[in-house]
Design a protein around this motif. Structure first.
Motif, PDB file in Angstrom:
ATOM      1  N   ARG A 130      -6.628   9.014   1.392  1.00  0.00           N
ATOM      2  CA  ARG A 130      -5.332   8.505   1.828  1.00  0.00           C
ATOM      3  C   ARG A 130      -5.172   7.023   1.541  1.00  0.00           C
ATOM      4  NH1 ARG A 130      -2.895   6.549   6.568  1.00  0.00           N
ATOM      5  NH2 ARG A 130      -4.928   6.321   7.562  1.00  0.00           N
ATOM      6  N   LYS A 131      -6.302   6.286   1.522  1.00  0.00           N
ATOM      7  CA  LYS A 131      -6.187   4.837   1.322  1.00  0.00           C
ATOM      8  C   LYS A 131      -7.414   4.299   0.600  1.00  0.00           C
ATOM      9  CE  LYS A 131      -8.143   3.828   5.881  1.00  0.00           C
ATOM     10  NZ  LYS A 131      -7.888   3.254   7.223  1.00  0.00           N
ATOM     11  N   THR A 132      -7.238   3.155  -0.040  1.00  0.00           N
ATOM     12  CA  THR A 132      -8.323   2.444  -0.713  1.00  0.00           C
ATOM     13  C   THR A 132      -8.393   1.041  -0.129  1.00  0.00           C
ATOM     14  OG1 THR A 132      -7.956   3.645  -2.785  1.00  0.00           O
ATOM     15  CG2 THR A 132      -9.210   1.587  -2.917  1.00  0.00           C
ATOM     16  N   MET A 133      -9.613   0.608   0.215  1.00  0.00           N
ATOM     17  CA  MET A 133      -9.798  -0.715   0.800  1.00  0.00           C
ATOM     18  C   MET A 133     -10.478  -1.629  -0.206  1.00  0.00           C
ATOM     19  SD  MET A 133     -10.940   0.376   4.679  1.00  0.00           S
ATOM     20  CE  MET A 133     -11.391  -1.309   5.070  1.00  0.00           C
ATOM     21  N   HIS A 134      -9.827  -2.763  -0.510  1.00  0.00           N
ATOM     22  CA  HIS A 134     -10.365  -3.725  -1.463  1.00  0.00           C
ATOM     23  C   HIS A 134     -10.721  -5.033  -0.740  1.00  0.00           C
ATOM     24  CE1 HIS A 134      -9.132  -1.424  -5.045  1.00  0.00           C
ATOM     25  NE2 HIS A 134      -8.002  -1.181  -4.408  1.00  0.00           N
ATOM     26  N   PRO A 135     -11.998  -5.435  -0.746  1.00  0.00           N
ATOM     27  CA  PRO A 135     -12.344  -6.748  -0.181  1.00  0.00           C
ATOM     28  C   PRO A 135     -11.776  -7.835  -1.078  1.00  0.00           C
ATOM     29  CG  PRO A 135     -14.242  -5.795  -1.284  1.00  0.00           C
ATOM     30  CD  PRO A 135     -13.178  -4.729  -1.279  1.00  0.00           C
ATOM     31  N   VAL A 136     -11.226  -8.896  -0.493  1.00  0.00           N
ATOM     32  CA  VAL A 136     -10.578  -9.933  -1.296  1.00  0.00           C
ATOM     33  C   VAL A 136     -11.319 -11.267  -1.278  1.00  0.00           C
ATOM     34  CG1 VAL A 136      -8.303  -8.884  -1.073  1.00  0.00           C
ATOM     35  CG2 VAL A 136      -9.050 -10.562   0.621  1.00  0.00           C
ATOM     36  N   GLY A 137     -12.413 -11.357  -0.515  1.00  0.00           N
ATOM     37  CA  GLY A 137     -13.228 -12.568  -0.528  1.00  0.00           C
ATOM     38  C   GLY A 137     -12.705 -13.698   0.336  1.00  0.00           C
ATOM     39  N   VAL A 138     -13.495 -14.776   0.389  1.00  0.00           N
ATOM     40  CA  VAL A 138     -13.283 -15.990   1.183  1.00  0.00           C
ATOM     41  C   VAL A 138     -13.642 -15.761   2.647  1.00  0.00           C
ATOM     42  CG1 VAL A 138     -11.706 -17.791   1.992  1.00  0.00           C
ATOM     43  CG2 VAL A 138     -11.572 -16.978  -0.364  1.00  0.00           C
ATOM     44  N   VAL A 139     -13.046 -14.722   3.263  1.00  0.00           N
ATOM     45  CA  VAL A 139     -13.364 -14.391   4.656  1.00  0.00           C
ATOM     46  C   VAL A 139     -14.030 -13.023   4.687  1.00  0.00           C
ATOM     47  CG1 VAL A 139     -12.477 -14.102   6.991  1.00  0.00           C
ATOM     48  CG2 VAL A 139     -11.347 -15.688   5.425  1.00  0.00           C
ATOM     49  N   ASP A 140     -15.268 -12.955   5.179  1.00  0.00           N
ATOM     50  CA  ASP A 140     -15.964 -11.674   5.279  1.00  0.00           C
ATOM     51  C   ASP A 140     -15.165 -10.713   6.144  1.00  0.00           C
ATOM     52  OD1 ASP A 140     -18.049 -12.628   3.753  1.00  0.00           O
ATOM     53  OD2 ASP A 140     -19.290 -13.188   5.469  1.00  0.00           O
ATOM     54  N   GLY A 141     -14.975  -9.502   5.661  1.00  0.00           N
ATOM     55  CA  GLY A 141     -14.284  -8.491   6.452  1.00  0.00           C
ATOM     56  C   GLY A 141     -12.796  -8.392   6.202  1.00  0.00           C
ATOM     57  N   LEU A 142     -12.252  -9.239   5.303  1.00  0.00           N
ATOM     58  CA  LEU A 142     -10.817  -9.181   5.003  1.00  0.00           C
ATOM     59  C   LEU A 142     -10.582  -8.251   3.813  1.00  0.00           C
ATOM     60  CD1 LEU A 142      -7.898 -10.116   5.445  1.00  0.00           C
ATOM     61  CD2 LEU A 142      -8.397 -12.079   3.973  1.00  0.00           C
ATOM     62  N   TYR A 143      -9.685  -7.285   3.995  1.00  0.00           N
ATOM     63  CA  TYR A 143      -9.419  -6.291   2.958  1.00  0.00           C
ATOM     64  C   TYR A 143      -7.917  -6.131   2.716  1.00  0.00           C
ATOM     65  CZ  TYR A 143     -14.207  -4.633   3.821  1.00  0.00           C
ATOM     66  OH  TYR A 143     -15.571  -4.536   3.962  1.00  0.00           O
ATOM     67  N   LEU A 144      -7.598  -5.789   1.475  1.00  0.00           N
ATOM     68  CA  LEU A 144      -6.260  -5.301   1.163  1.00  0.00           C
ATOM     69  C   LEU A 144      -6.356  -3.785   1.167  1.00  0.00           C
ATOM     70  CD1 LEU A 144      -3.301  -5.735   0.200  1.00  0.00           C
ATOM     71  CD2 LEU A 144      -4.177  -5.489  -2.135  1.00  0.00           C
ATOM     72  N   VAL A 145      -5.563  -3.136   2.008  1.00  0.00           N
ATOM     73  CA  VAL A 145      -5.570  -1.673   2.094  1.00  0.00           C
ATOM     74  C   VAL A 145      -4.363  -1.141   1.332  1.00  0.00           C
ATOM     75  CG1 VAL A 145      -5.560   0.324   3.625  1.00  0.00           C
ATOM     76  CG2 VAL A 145      -6.644  -1.803   4.370  1.00  0.00           C
ATOM     77  N   ILE A 146      -4.617  -0.270   0.359  1.00  0.00           N
ATOM     78  CA  ILE A 146      -3.543   0.323  -0.430  1.00  0.00           C
ATOM     79  C   ILE A 146      -3.511   1.827  -0.141  1.00  0.00           C
ATOM     80  CG2 ILE A 146      -2.604   0.694  -2.737  1.00  0.00           C
ATOM     81  CD1 ILE A 146      -4.187  -1.721  -3.685  1.00  0.00           C
ATOM     82  N   TYR A 147      -2.377   2.295   0.354  1.00  0.00           N
ATOM     83  CA  TYR A 147      -2.229   3.702   0.704  1.00  0.00           C
ATOM     84  C   TYR A 147      -1.722   4.499  -0.489  1.00  0.00           C
ATOM     85  CZ  TYR A 147      -2.858   2.065   5.468  1.00  0.00           C
ATOM     86  OH  TYR A 147      -3.376   1.488   6.588  1.00  0.00           O
ATOM     87  N   GLU A 148      -1.935   5.789  -0.449  1.00  0.00           N
ATOM     88  CA  GLU A 148      -1.519   6.640  -1.570  1.00  0.00           C
ATOM     89  C   GLU A 148      -0.003   6.624  -1.747  1.00  0.00           C
ATOM     90  OE1 GLU A 148      -2.781  10.607  -0.840  1.00  0.00           O
ATOM     91  OE2 GLU A 148      -1.912  10.725   1.171  1.00  0.00           O
ATOM     92  N   THR A 149       0.715   6.229  -0.710  1.00  0.00           N
ATOM     93  CA  THR A 149       2.182   6.123  -0.797  1.00  0.00           C
ATOM     94  C   THR A 149       2.611   4.871  -1.559  1.00  0.00           C
ATOM     95  OG1 THR A 149       2.246   4.922   1.301  1.00  0.00           O
ATOM     96  CG2 THR A 149       2.483   7.311   1.403  1.00  0.00           C
TER      97      THR A 149
END
Length: 200
Positions: free
Chosen positions: A23-42
């Motif tokens: 349903r979703k893909t999580m991409h770490p974006v760096g600089v802050v540990d634990g911060l992600y861009l979440v992209i949903y299948e929609t």
């Protein structure tokens, strides 16, 4: 040890896609540990900050990527990471602040009334004049808890170029107001007018 993530640029983040699995893909974006861009299948995209709080893994939503920039998401994640390090639940803290919502123009009035009583009349007028002229027309209606360093920098940049000394005084005044607002429970994050954050 946690995996070191190469910091992504805003352009690189825009090019990220759902990987086609789940349903979703999580991409770490760096600089802050634990911060992600979440992209949903929609196709919708949002920011997520993951962190350990009191021995539990917690997920904190930071808003839609349509409205919150990469820089703003990193700024918010840094602030929440600091709260968590102090043992404070950012969500509970945010709810407490929301109960005391106030816009910047009203905050300036309140600060002047409570904190500038013992200041000389000339200096008090200088405070109000500088804020009324250079800040309130742009930030006056904003909730003080939502104002970011990027917004402060955008407002102050022209003044910094044209009237450097006035800009320095104004930044110090803004910083004092925002520090006071946090101490009084009107704001969750640290002051967005700190020189270390505005200088870049």
């Amino acid at each position: 040890m946690p995996k070191i993530v190469t910091p992504l640029s805003a352009k690189s983040v825009q090019s990220l896609q759902h990987n086609g699995v789940g349903r979703k893909t999580m991409h770490p974006v760096g600089v802050v540990d634990g911060l992600y861009l979440v992209i949903y299948e929609t196709g919708s995209r949002s920011w997520l900050f993951r962190a350990m709080l009191n021995g539990r893994r917690r997920h904190f939503g930071l808003g839609s990527a349509r409205f919150v920039t990469l820089a703003e998401a990193r700024e918010k994640a840094k602030a929440w990471k600091k709260l968590i390090a102090e043992g404070i639940d950012p969500i509970a803290s945010k709810k407490a602040v929301e109960e005391r919502r106030i816009n910047f123009a009203d905050a300036v009035d309140l600060f002047s009334e409570l904190e500038l009583q013992d200041v000389k009349e000339k200096e008090r007028k200088a405070w109000r004049s500088s804020l009324n002229t250079h800040i309130i027309p742009w930030l006056g209606k904003r909730d003080v808890n939502t104002i970011t360093s990027l917004q402060v920098a955008e407002v102050m940049k022209p003044l910094w170029i044209e009237k450097r000394e006035m800009a320095k005084k104004l930044r110090i005044r803004l910083d004092k107001i925002f520090v006071w607002l946090k101490a009084k429970g009107y704001r969750t994050d640290d002051s967005p007018a700190k020189w270390a954050d505005l200088k870049p």
